[in-house]
Write an enzyme that holds these catalytic residues in place. Structure first.
Site, mmCIF file in Angstrom:
data_model
loop_
_atom_site.group_PDB
_atom_site.id
_atom_site.type_symbol
_atom_site.label_atom_id
_atom_site.label_comp_id
_atom_site.label_asym_id
_atom_site.label_seq_id
_atom_site.Cartn_x
_atom_site.Cartn_y
_atom_site.Cartn_z
ATOM 1 N N ASN A 12 0.866 -1.183 0.000
ATOM 2 C CA ASN A 12 0.000 0.000 0.000
ATOM 3 C C ASN A 12 0.899 1.228 0.000
ATOM 4 O O ASN A 12 1.515 1.540 1.021
ATOM 5 C CB ASN A 12 -0.901 -0.024 1.243
ATOM 6 C CG ASN A 12 -1.762 1.221 1.358
ATOM 7 O OD1 ASN A 12 -1.821 2.031 0.441
ATOM 8 N ND2 ASN A 12 -2.425 1.369 2.497
ATOM 9 N N LYS A 14 0.060 4.234 -0.160
ATOM 10 C CA LYS A 14 -0.603 5.370 0.499
ATOM 11 C C LYS A 14 -0.430 6.641 -0.358
ATOM 12 O O LYS A 14 -0.360 6.534 -1.581
ATOM 13 C CB LYS A 14 -0.077 5.534 1.933
ATOM 14 C CG LYS A 14 -0.219 4.226 2.736
ATOM 15 C CD LYS A 14 -0.029 4.375 4.216
ATOM 16 C CE LYS A 14 -0.193 3.018 4.896
ATOM 17 N NZ LYS A 14 -0.137 3.090 6.352
ATOM 18 N N HIS A 97 -9.450 1.131 5.285
ATOM 19 C CA HIS A 97 -8.163 1.296 5.973
ATOM 20 C C HIS A 97 -8.363 2.226 7.172
ATOM 21 O O HIS A 97 -9.153 3.166 7.115
ATOM 22 C CB HIS A 97 -7.128 1.880 4.998
ATOM 23 C CG HIS A 97 -5.733 1.814 5.537
ATOM 24 N ND1 HIS A 97 -5.276 2.690 6.482
ATOM 25 C CD2 HIS A 97 -4.718 0.943 5.295
ATOM 26 C CE1 HIS A 97 -4.026 2.377 6.793
ATOM 27 N NE2 HIS A 97 -3.665 1.319 6.087
ATOM 28 N N GLU A 99 -6.721 4.591 8.217
ATOM 29 C CA GLU A 99 -6.499 6.017 7.927
ATOM 30 C C GLU A 99 -7.750 6.639 7.308
ATOM 31 O O GLU A 99 -8.044 7.818 7.533
ATOM 32 C CB GLU A 99 -5.266 6.169 7.015
ATOM 33 C CG GLU A 99 -3.985 5.907 7.804
ATOM 34 C CD GLU A 99 -2.858 5.269 7.030
ATOM 35 O OE1 GLU A 99 -2.870 5.296 5.788
ATOM 36 O OE2 GLU A 99 -1.939 4.719 7.686
ATOM 37 N N GLU A 166 -5.010 -4.937 10.851
ATOM 38 C CA GLU A 166 -3.977 -3.934 11.071
ATOM 39 C C GLU A 166 -4.212 -3.246 12.413
ATOM 40 O O GLU A 166 -5.024 -2.304 12.496
ATOM 41 C CB GLU A 166 -4.024 -2.877 9.963
ATOM 42 C CG GLU A 166 -3.781 -3.435 8.582
ATOM 43 C CD GLU A 166 -3.207 -2.371 7.664
ATOM 44 O OE1 GLU A 166 -2.193 -2.657 7.031
ATOM 45 O OE2 GLU A 166 -3.749 -1.255 7.612
ATOM 46 N N GLY A 172 2.953 2.149 10.946
ATOM 47 C CA GLY A 172 3.906 3.243 10.780
ATOM 48 C C GLY A 172 4.712 3.559 12.028
ATOM 49 O O GLY A 172 5.373 4.601 12.093
ATOM 50 N N SER A 212 3.828 -2.174 10.350
ATOM 51 C CA SER A 212 5.293 -2.223 10.505
ATOM 52 C C SER A 212 5.904 -3.552 10.051
ATOM 53 O O SER A 212 6.870 -4.034 10.643
ATOM 54 C CB SER A 212 5.698 -1.900 11.947
ATOM 55 O OG SER A 212 5.333 -0.566 12.270
HETATM 56 O O1 LIG Z 1 -1.639 -0.475 4.650
HETATM 57 C C1 LIG Z 1 -0.588 -0.636 5.262
HETATM 58 C C2 LIG Z 1 -0.505 -0.453 6.675
HETATM 59 O O2 LIG Z 1 -1.197 0.651 7.129
HETATM 60 C C3 LIG Z 1 0.839 -0.672 7.306
HETATM 61 O O3 LIG Z 1 1.677 0.430 7.149
HETATM 62 P P1 LIG Z 1 3.207 0.298 7.671
HETATM 63 O O4 LIG Z 1 3.737 -0.971 7.059
HETATM 64 O O5 LIG Z 1 3.883 1.523 7.183
HETATM 65 O O6 LIG Z 1 3.125 0.189 9.157
#
Ligand SMILES: O=C[C@H](O)COP(=O)(O)O
Length: 255
Positions: A12, A14, A97, A99, A166, A172, A212
Site C-alpha cells: 500500500n 498510500k 483502511h 487512515e 492492522e 507506521g 510495521s
Molecule cells: O496499509 C498498510 C498499513 O497501514 C501498514 O503500514 P506500515 O507498514 O507503514 O506500518
C-alpha cells in the site's frame, strides 16, 4: 491453516509517489519479482498512477490494487472514483483502511457499502480492521474486530475478498505486533468468518497482517498458521525491502 502456503503480499503506497516516482518504483519491483511465483504480489499506487502502472505490469504476475473506492456508480460525487472505473484497471481494492476511518470518518456502514459495490463489479476487496491502543489496553480488541467484521460484511455471502488485520498502534510506528499476538487475533477473525459465512468459504479468505511489516519480521509473521500474507506500507516503497519480503514469502511457501 498450516497447509495454505500461497502467501499474498500487498504493498500500500498510500499518498506517496508522483507519477514518475511510481514508474520508477514499479520498474524496480517488476524486474526483481519475476521468480517469486508462489506469492500473489499486489501493488496499490495512488489513483493517478494506476493506468501507467497497469501498462508496466502487463506480462508479469504482479497484480494491481487501488487504495479506496466509492460505492456509487456515477454522478455528482466530486473527487470520488467508482467501482466501474476501477474494474477495468485493477483486480483488488483496499477498503476501510484505518487512515480512512480516522481522517475521512468512514463508518462500518460506509465500508460495507464499498465492499458490496466492489464485489458487484468483480473487484476483490481487501477489507481492513483493527483496534487502536486504548481499545487494546482496555481488552476490547475482539469486540472491536467483531463489530468491524460483522457490520463490514453484513449481507455479503461472497468469499471473494481478503481481510487485513492492522492494529492501529502498529501502523507506521516500527513496532509490529508480535507474531503470536497477531496470530491470536487472526485466529479469532477466522473463527468469526466461519460463523458469518459457510466454513468452507471462510477458510478460503486470505488473512493479511499489516503494521510495521519489514524484511526482518516477515518470516516470523508468515510462519504463524493464521497469517496468509501481509499488507505492507512503508516497506513497500523501498524496492529492496519489498522484494526481500516477497522473496521470503516465496521461500516459506515453497517448503
Ligand atoms: O496499509 C498498510 C498499513 O497501514 C501498514 O503500514 P506500515 O507498514 O507503514 O506500518
Amino acid at each position: 491453516m498450516a497447509e495454505k502456503r500461497n502467501f499474498t503480499i500487498a504493498g500500500n503506497w498510500k499518498m506517496n509517489t508522483t507519477l514518475n516516482e511510481a514508474v520508477d518504483l514499479v520498474n524496480k519491483i517488476r524486474s526483481g519479482a519475476a521468480d517469486f511465483g508462489r506469492v500473489e504480489t499486489i501493488v496499490c499506487p495512488p489513483f493517478i498512477s494506476l493506468s501507467k502502472v497497469k501498462e508496466l505490469l502487463e506480462g508479469t504476475s504482479i497484480q494491481l490494487g487501488a487504495q479506496d473506492v466509492f460505492y456509487e456508480e456515477k454522478g455528482a460525487f466530486t473527487g470520488e472514483i467508482s467501482p466501474g472505473m476501477l474494474s477495468s484497471l485493477c483486480r483488488y481494492v483496499i477498503i476501510g483502511h484505518s487512515e480512512r476511518r480516522t481522517y475521512f470518518h468512514e463508518t462500518d456502514d460506509v465500508v460495507n457499502r464499498k465492499v458490496k459495490a466492489a464485489i458487484r463489479h468483480g473487484l476483490k476487496p481487501i477489507m481492513c480492521v483493527g483496534e487502536n491502543l486504548d481499545e487494546k489496553d482496555a481488552g476490547a480488541t475482539e469486540s472491536i474486530i467483531n463489530r468491524q467484521i460483522s457490520l463490514g460484511l453484513s449481507g455479503i455471502e461472497s468469499a471473494d475478498l481478503l481481510i487485513a488485520y492492522e492494529p492501529i498502534w502498529a501502523i507506521g510506528t516500527g513496532r509490529a505486533a508480535t507474531s503470536a499476538y497477531a496470530n491470536q487475533v487472526m485466529n479469532y477473525i477466522r473463527e468469526l468468518l466461519c460463523k458469518i459465512l459457510h466454513t468452507g468459504k471462510a477458510l478460503r479468505i486470505p488473512l493479511l497482517y499489516g503494521g510495521s511489516v519489514n524484511a526482518e519480521n516477515i518470516t516470523d509473521l508468515l510462519s504463524q498458521n493464521d497469517i496468509d500474507g501481509a499488507l505492507v506500507g512503508g516497506a513497500s516503497l523501498k524496492p529492496d525491502q519489498f522484494l526481500s519480503i516477497i522473496r521470503q514469502a516465496n521461500e516459506l511457501g515453497s517448503r
